[in-house]
Design a protein around this motif. Sequence first.
Motif, mmCIF file in Angstrom:
data_model
loop_
_atom_site.group_PDB
_atom_site.id
_atom_site.type_symbol
_atom_site.label_atom_id
_atom_site.label_comp_id
_atom_site.label_asym_id
_atom_site.label_seq_id
_atom_site.Cartn_x
_atom_site.Cartn_y
_atom_site.Cartn_z
ATOM 1 N N PHE A 198 30.144 -62.669 -3.513
ATOM 2 C CA PHE A 198 30.581 -61.295 -3.262
ATOM 3 C C PHE A 198 29.874 -60.327 -4.214
ATOM 4 O O PHE A 198 29.453 -59.238 -3.821
ATOM 5 C CB PHE A 198 32.101 -61.169 -3.425
ATOM 6 N N GLU A 199 29.749 -60.767 -5.459
ATOM 7 C CA GLU A 199 29.077 -59.932 -6.458
ATOM 8 C C GLU A 199 27.615 -59.707 -6.072
ATOM 9 O O GLU A 199 27.107 -58.586 -6.145
ATOM 10 C CB GLU A 199 29.165 -60.608 -7.824
ATOM 11 N N ARG A 200 26.955 -60.779 -5.643
ATOM 12 C CA ARG A 200 25.544 -60.670 -5.247
ATOM 13 C C ARG A 200 25.366 -59.790 -4.013
ATOM 14 O O ARG A 200 24.339 -59.124 -3.855
ATOM 15 C CB ARG A 200 24.965 -62.060 -4.974
ATOM 16 N N LEU A 201 26.362 -59.790 -3.145
ATOM 17 C CA LEU A 201 26.300 -58.990 -1.921
ATOM 18 C C LEU A 201 26.672 -57.533 -2.163
ATOM 19 O O LEU A 201 26.512 -56.701 -1.277
ATOM 20 C CB LEU A 201 27.226 -59.586 -0.863
ATOM 21 N N GLY A 202 27.207 -57.239 -3.343
ATOM 22 C CA GLY A 202 27.588 -55.867 -3.660
ATOM 23 C C GLY A 202 28.974 -55.487 -3.201
ATOM 24 O O GLY A 202 29.325 -54.298 -3.165
ATOM 25 N N ILE A 203 29.797 -56.483 -2.848
ATOM 26 C CA ILE A 203 31.172 -56.193 -2.434
ATOM 27 C C ILE A 203 31.995 -55.878 -3.686
ATOM 28 O O ILE A 203 32.071 -56.694 -4.605
ATOM 29 C CB ILE A 203 31.788 -57.387 -1.676
ATOM 30 N N PRO A 204 32.595 -54.708 -3.750
ATOM 31 C CA PRO A 204 33.304 -54.294 -4.978
ATOM 32 C C PRO A 204 34.612 -55.053 -5.195
ATOM 33 O O PRO A 204 35.233 -55.551 -4.242
ATOM 34 C CB PRO A 204 33.567 -52.809 -4.745
ATOM 35 N N GLU A 205 35.020 -55.114 -6.452
ATOM 36 C CA GLU A 205 36.275 -55.776 -6.816
ATOM 37 C C GLU A 205 37.471 -55.139 -6.111
ATOM 38 O O GLU A 205 38.481 -55.805 -5.862
ATOM 39 C CB GLU A 205 36.477 -55.715 -8.330
ATOM 40 N N SER A 206 37.356 -53.864 -5.794
ATOM 41 C CA SER A 206 38.466 -53.160 -5.147
ATOM 42 C C SER A 206 38.777 -53.717 -3.762
ATOM 43 O O SER A 206 39.862 -53.475 -3.220
ATOM 44 C CB SER A 206 38.147 -51.665 -5.035
ATOM 45 N N GLN A 207 37.831 -54.480 -3.172
ATOM 46 C CA GLN A 207 38.062 -55.067 -1.855
ATOM 47 C C GLN A 207 38.508 -56.528 -1.940
ATOM 48 O O GLN A 207 38.664 -57.184 -0.911
ATOM 49 C CB GLN A 207 36.801 -54.953 -0.992
ATOM 50 N N LEU A 208 38.704 -57.015 -3.160
ATOM 51 C CA LEU A 208 39.118 -58.402 -3.343
ATOM 52 C C LEU A 208 40.569 -58.476 -3.801
ATOM 53 O O LEU A 208 41.005 -57.694 -4.642
ATOM 54 C CB LEU A 208 38.234 -59.089 -4.382
ATOM 55 N N VAL A 209 41.293 -59.421 -3.236
ATOM 56 C CA VAL A 209 42.656 -59.714 -3.668
ATOM 57 C C VAL A 209 42.660 -61.190 -4.065
ATOM 58 O O VAL A 209 42.407 -62.064 -3.227
ATOM 59 C CB VAL A 209 43.698 -59.451 -2.565
ATOM 60 N N VAL A 210 42.928 -61.461 -5.336
ATOM 61 C CA VAL A 210 42.774 -62.815 -5.874
ATOM 62 C C VAL A 210 44.131 -63.513 -5.973
ATOM 63 O O VAL A 210 45.101 -62.946 -6.475
ATOM 64 C CB VAL A 210 42.098 -62.768 -7.260
ATOM 65 N N PHE A 211 44.156 -64.773 -5.498
ATOM 66 C CA PHE A 211 45.377 -65.585 -5.529
ATOM 67 C C PHE A 211 45.113 -66.877 -6.289
ATOM 68 O O PHE A 211 43.963 -67.245 -6.545
ATOM 69 C CB PHE A 211 45.840 -65.896 -4.106
ATOM 70 N N GLN A 212 46.189 -67.592 -6.615
ATOM 71 C CA GLN A 212 46.062 -68.808 -7.411
ATOM 72 C C GLN A 212 45.482 -69.977 -6.627
ATOM 73 O O GLN A 212 44.733 -70.783 -7.167
ATOM 74 C CB GLN A 212 47.423 -69.209 -7.988
ATOM 75 N N ASP A 213 45.840 -70.091 -5.355
ATOM 76 C CA ASP A 213 45.358 -71.239 -4.591
ATOM 77 C C ASP A 213 45.217 -70.877 -3.113
ATOM 78 O O ASP A 213 45.596 -69.785 -2.672
ATOM 79 C CB ASP A 213 46.281 -72.458 -4.756
ATOM 80 N N PHE A 214 44.649 -71.817 -2.349
ATOM 81 C CA PHE A 214 44.333 -71.551 -0.945
ATOM 82 C C PHE A 214 45.579 -71.302 -0.086
ATOM 83 O O PHE A 214 45.550 -70.419 0.787
ATOM 84 C CB PHE A 214 43.502 -72.696 -0.368
ATOM 85 N N PRO A 215 46.686 -72.042 -0.265
ATOM 86 C CA PRO A 215 47.885 -71.740 0.532
ATOM 87 C C PRO A 215 48.356 -70.292 0.369
ATOM 88 O O PRO A 215 48.797 -69.668 1.333
ATOM 89 C CB PRO A 215 48.915 -72.745 0.009
ATOM 90 N N GLU A 216 48.257 -69.752 -0.853
ATOM 91 C CA GLU A 216 48.646 -68.357 -1.073
ATOM 92 C C GLU A 216 47.711 -67.411 -0.334
ATOM 93 O O GLU A 216 48.145 -66.409 0.241
ATOM 94 C CB GLU A 216 48.635 -68.033 -2.572
ATOM 95 N N VAL A 217 46.421 -67.738 -0.339
ATOM 96 C CA VAL A 217 45.434 -66.919 0.372
ATOM 97 C C VAL A 217 45.737 -66.924 1.866
ATOM 98 O O VAL A 217 45.735 -65.881 2.531
ATOM 99 C CB VAL A 217 43.999 -67.444 0.120
ATOM 100 N N SER A 218 46.003 -68.104 2.397
ATOM 101 C CA SER A 218 46.285 -68.249 3.827
ATOM 102 C C SER A 218 47.539 -67.469 4.226
ATOM 103 O O SER A 218 47.561 -66.789 5.263
ATOM 104 C CB SER A 218 46.454 -69.736 4.162
ATOM 105 N N PHE A 219 48.582 -67.531 3.387
ATOM 106 C CA PHE A 219 49.810 -66.801 3.680
ATOM 107 C C PHE A 219 49.566 -65.296 3.663
ATOM 108 O O PHE A 219 50.106 -64.545 4.491
ATOM 109 C CB PHE A 219 50.896 -67.166 2.670
ATOM 110 N N ALA A 220 48.725 -64.842 2.727
ATOM 111 C CA ALA A 220 48.414 -63.413 2.636
ATOM 112 C C ALA A 220 47.706 -62.917 3.894
ATOM 113 O O ALA A 220 47.947 -61.798 4.358
ATOM 114 C CB ALA A 220 47.547 -63.141 1.413
ATOM 115 N N LEU A 221 46.849 -63.757 4.460
ATOM 116 C CA LEU A 221 46.166 -63.377 5.702
ATOM 117 C C LEU A 221 47.163 -63.308 6.861
ATOM 118 O O LEU A 221 47.182 -62.328 7.621
ATOM 119 C CB LEU A 221 45.065 -64.392 6.024
#
Length: 287
Positions: A162-185
């Motif tokens: 994401f950093e290399r692509l220029g995607i800003p931190e403001s567009q990222l939401v960071v979670f502890q693990d994949f199940p949390e990411v999946s639930f957020a989606l």
Amino acid sequence: MFKRILWASVTAAFLSGLAVSSAAAETTLERIKRDGIVQIGFANEKPYSFKQPDGSLAGVDYELARAAFAKLGVPKVEGVAVQFSALIPGLKAGYFDVIAAGLFIRPSRCAEIAFAEPHIQIADAITVRKGNPKNIHSYDDVLKNPDIKIGTQQGSASRKDFERLGIPESQLVVFQDFPEVSFALKSGRVDLTTSTIFAANEAVAADGGKTIERALPFTLPVFDGKPSINYLGFGFRKDDQELVTKFNDALRSLKGTPEYEAILAKYAVSATDIPSPEVKIADICKQ
């Protein structure tokens, strides 16, 4: 009498020191062969290494590791489940002996741990809410719409991309693990998640296609003139080079055997997902 007692004490201390020194000098390979047990760290993510409902372990990484260690005379593989971000710290701290978790090989990780030769290669996929309401088919689409939020897990290799692509931190939401990411989606907190094709297919299958789907088609990002391909490897401590070499030999000897082919087929890993022998860990770590 005093001299004899003193000499006995010194001798005992010396022998005790030798015993401690000998134990301290034992390598991981020597220990696991002596005990017949090796512990693997995993993040409970399909199809790599995960717990089944009955508590037993499964997964392509788990089964390949079990088969390779059996060839090294280590019949038992025990799992230590940790959050993804704790895999490398846990390995370095000695909580387990090997990482078997579909870990992407990245130069930054090569600086911290040793990797076996890559055993799987795979491209990224993105998963979105059903119907792909924000029409996301590439990371360019993300860059064009600052309202799009990406769900990712702490320690994920995708963060560097994401950093290399220029995607800003403001567009990222960071979670502890994949199940949390999946639930957020699924709950609409984020608009997309990134993972391997394997993990994306597993997530959609588990959901039954009710709330999420893979974004198809999806244009892979290009780095240094090449589409982004991820190489997966088993992780070891830096001072376990002998174990890495033996493990590489064992895994190499498995390739082409009925056992090896059965493990790959069980987890829908095809021949195109296996890196060419020309792909070497030393080169990947330099990229």
